[in-house]
Design a protein around this motif. Structure first.
Motif, PDB file in Angstrom:
ATOM      1  N   SER A   2      33.090  54.674  49.784  1.00  0.00           N
ATOM      2  CA  SER A   2      33.798  55.099  51.155  1.00  0.00           C
ATOM      3  C   SER A   2      33.313  56.225  51.695  1.00  0.00           C
ATOM      4  O   SER A   2      32.403  56.926  51.376  1.00  0.00           O
ATOM      5  N   THR A   3      33.514  56.487  53.009  1.00  0.00           N
ATOM      6  CA  THR A   3      33.522  57.275  53.812  1.00  0.00           C
ATOM      7  C   THR A   3      34.359  58.270  53.647  1.00  0.00           C
ATOM      8  O   THR A   3      35.331  58.097  53.836  1.00  0.00           O
ATOM      9  N   ARG A   4      33.910  60.039  53.230  1.00  0.00           N
ATOM     10  CA  ARG A   4      34.854  60.842  53.805  1.00  0.00           C
ATOM     11  C   ARG A   4      34.487  61.857  55.296  1.00  0.00           C
ATOM     12  O   ARG A   4      33.653  61.756  55.141  1.00  0.00           O
ATOM     13  N   ILE A   5      35.820  61.833  55.653  1.00  0.00           N
ATOM     14  CA  ILE A   5      35.527  63.051  57.054  1.00  0.00           C
ATOM     15  C   ILE A   5      36.354  64.071  56.816  1.00  0.00           C
ATOM     16  O   ILE A   5      37.745  64.093  55.949  1.00  0.00           O
ATOM     17  N   VAL A   6      36.049  65.521  57.412  1.00  0.00           N
ATOM     18  CA  VAL A   6      36.413  66.169  57.188  1.00  0.00           C
ATOM     19  C   VAL A   6      36.464  67.423  58.185  1.00  0.00           C
ATOM     20  O   VAL A   6      35.612  67.150  59.542  1.00  0.00           O
ATOM     21  N   LYS A   7      37.656  67.460  58.506  1.00  0.00           N
ATOM     22  CA  LYS A   7      37.886  67.399  60.503  1.00  0.00           C
ATOM     23  C   LYS A   7      39.060  68.902  59.965  1.00  0.00           C
ATOM     24  O   LYS A   7      39.964  69.298  59.144  1.00  0.00           O
ATOM     25  N   GLU A   8      38.225  70.295  60.485  1.00  0.00           N
ATOM     26  CA  GLU A   8      39.397  71.426  60.741  1.00  0.00           C
ATOM     27  C   GLU A   8      39.675  71.461  62.225  1.00  0.00           C
ATOM     28  O   GLU A   8      38.889  71.988  63.523  1.00  0.00           O
ATOM     29  N   THR A  96      47.134  53.104  56.383  1.00  0.00           N
ATOM     30  CA  THR A  96      46.568  51.442  56.645  1.00  0.00           C
ATOM     31  C   THR A  96      46.396  50.298  58.099  1.00  0.00           C
ATOM     32  O   THR A  96      47.218  50.952  58.688  1.00  0.00           O
ATOM     33  N   ILE A  97      46.070  49.678  57.936  1.00  0.00           N
ATOM     34  CA  ILE A  97      45.829  48.299  59.094  1.00  0.00           C
ATOM     35  C   ILE A  97      46.688  47.210  58.498  1.00  0.00           C
ATOM     36  O   ILE A  97      45.614  46.755  58.004  1.00  0.00           O
ATOM     37  N   PRO A  98      47.780  46.818  58.210  1.00  0.00           N
ATOM     38  CA  PRO A  98      48.714  45.808  57.572  1.00  0.00           C
ATOM     39  C   PRO A  98      47.595  44.450  57.737  1.00  0.00           C
ATOM     40  O   PRO A  98      47.188  43.655  59.008  1.00  0.00           O
ATOM     41  N   PRO A 101      41.254  44.990  54.989  1.00  0.00           N
ATOM     42  CA  PRO A 101      41.246  45.443  53.850  1.00  0.00           C
ATOM     43  C   PRO A 101      40.138  46.177  53.889  1.00  0.00           C
ATOM     44  O   PRO A 101      39.199  46.740  53.647  1.00  0.00           O
ATOM     45  N   GLY A 102      40.995  47.362  54.200  1.00  0.00           N
ATOM     46  CA  GLY A 102      40.485  48.457  53.696  1.00  0.00           C
ATOM     47  C   GLY A 102      41.328  49.862  54.441  1.00  0.00           C
ATOM     48  O   GLY A 102      43.101  48.866  54.783  1.00  0.00           O
ATOM     49  N   GLU A 103      41.509  51.293  54.185  1.00  0.00           N
ATOM     50  CA  GLU A 103      42.745  52.240  53.979  1.00  0.00           C
ATOM     51  C   GLU A 103      42.456  53.367  54.752  1.00  0.00           C
ATOM     52  O   GLU A 103      40.434  53.831  53.688  1.00  0.00           O
ATOM     53  N   MET A 104      43.153  54.377  54.562  1.00  0.00           N
ATOM     54  CA  MET A 104      42.314  56.299  54.759  1.00  0.00           C
ATOM     55  C   MET A 104      43.350  56.892  53.439  1.00  0.00           C
ATOM     56  O   MET A 104      44.418  55.965  53.700  1.00  0.00           O
ATOM     57  N   ILE A 125      37.414  57.109  53.906  1.00  0.00           N
ATOM     58  CA  ILE A 125      37.758  55.570  54.817  1.00  0.00           C
ATOM     59  C   ILE A 125      37.226  54.535  53.652  1.00  0.00           C
ATOM     60  O   ILE A 125      36.232  55.150  53.075  1.00  0.00           O
ATOM     61  N   THR A 126      38.223  53.520  53.587  1.00  0.00           N
ATOM     62  CA  THR A 126      37.236  52.567  52.604  1.00  0.00           C
ATOM     63  C   THR A 126      37.716  51.460  53.115  1.00  0.00           C
ATOM     64  O   THR A 126      38.585  50.889  53.749  1.00  0.00           O
ATOM     65  N   VAL A 127      36.933  50.143  53.958  1.00  0.00           N
ATOM     66  CA  VAL A 127      36.603  48.887  53.650  1.00  0.00           C
ATOM     67  C   VAL A 127      35.841  48.634  52.624  1.00  0.00           C
ATOM     68  O   VAL A 127      35.007  48.499  52.333  1.00  0.00           O
ATOM     69  N   LYS A 128      36.989  46.873  52.564  1.00  0.00           N
ATOM     70  CA  LYS A 128      36.176  46.071  51.143  1.00  0.00           C
ATOM     71  C   LYS A 128      35.614  44.651  51.371  1.00  0.00           C
ATOM     72  O   LYS A 128      36.423  43.880  52.091  1.00  0.00           O
ATOM     73  N   ILE A 129      34.773  45.090  52.671  1.00  0.00           N
ATOM     74  CA  ILE A 129      34.515  43.946  53.461  1.00  0.00           C
ATOM     75  C   ILE A 129      32.358  43.438  53.563  1.00  0.00           C
ATOM     76  O   ILE A 129      31.839  44.867  54.015  1.00  0.00           O
ATOM     77  N   PRO A 130      32.432  42.719  52.750  1.00  0.00           N
ATOM     78  CA  PRO A 130      30.817  42.358  52.015  1.00  0.00           C
ATOM     79  C   PRO A 130      29.338  42.827  53.258  1.00  0.00           C
ATOM     80  O   PRO A 130      30.097  42.730  54.475  1.00  0.00           O
ATOM     81  N   LEU A 131      29.009  43.538  53.139  1.00  0.00           N
ATOM     82  CA  LEU A 131      28.343  43.599  54.051  1.00  0.00           C
ATOM     83  C   LEU A 131      28.244  44.753  55.859  1.00  0.00           C
ATOM     84  O   LEU A 131      27.494  45.616  55.601  1.00  0.00           O
TER      85      LEU A 131
END
Length: 161
Positions: A2-8, A96-98, A101-104, A125-131
């Motif tokens: 997954s990718t982590r985003i941190v914003k202040e 989510t994006i109904p 295959p992904g979510e935050m 952020i996690t997206v489950k699409i290979p490549l």
């Protein structure tokens, strides 16, 4: 992976005022407009610590997005954002994006020092699409950054009223 985003987001206002703003349906609707949502529905239930629940369902245009992203979602993307605030200072966020295959998943944490409140938003952020998962996660992270900057501008204006 997954990718982590941190914003202040820093507000020249006490924590109680920022928390009240984030719990206000009208403010959340203004943020939808500020982020160019083509349609939106905002629901706020409960009070902080009760817990407070915020649900935002909205659509965003994908114009300006890379072709591979448009192929996955089309000309606009539907998004569902759910927040559960268990106190004035802490909210859990799930986006989510109904049908895709992904979510935050993450948190918003408010801290105050000398009458200035910082909202720290941390999202995985996690997206489950290979490549292409990494590319899509990066794109979502950039879009999240733009959305949070728009929310911050709307928040500064809201608190100045």
């Amino acid at each position: 992976m997954s990718t982590r985003i941190v914003k202040e987001l820093v507000y020249e206002a006490p924590l109680s005022d920022v928390a009240a703003m984030l719990a206000d349906q009208s403010f959340r609707e203004e943020v939808c407009v500020a982020t160019r949502a083509t349609k939106y529905a905002v629901t706020v239930k409960g009070v902080h610590g009760d817990p407070l629940e915020v649900r935002i369902e909205y659509s965003q245009p994908t114009e300006g997005s890379p072709g591979f992203a448009k192929k996955l979602v089309g000309s606009e993307v539907d998004i569902v954002q759910s927040e559960t605030w268990t106190s004035l200072e802490h909210g859990d966020i799930h986006v989510t994006i109904p049908g895709k295959p992904g979510e935050m998943v993450g948190t918003a944490v408010l801290t105050e020092a000398d009458g200035v409140t910082t909202e720290t938003v941390t999202m995985d952020i996690t997206v489950k699409i290979p490549l292409v998962a990494g590319k899509i996660e990066d794109l979502i992270g950039k879009n999240l950054g733009r959305a949070l900057r728009a929310e911050h501008r709307a928040g500064v204006a809201w608190l100045a009223r």
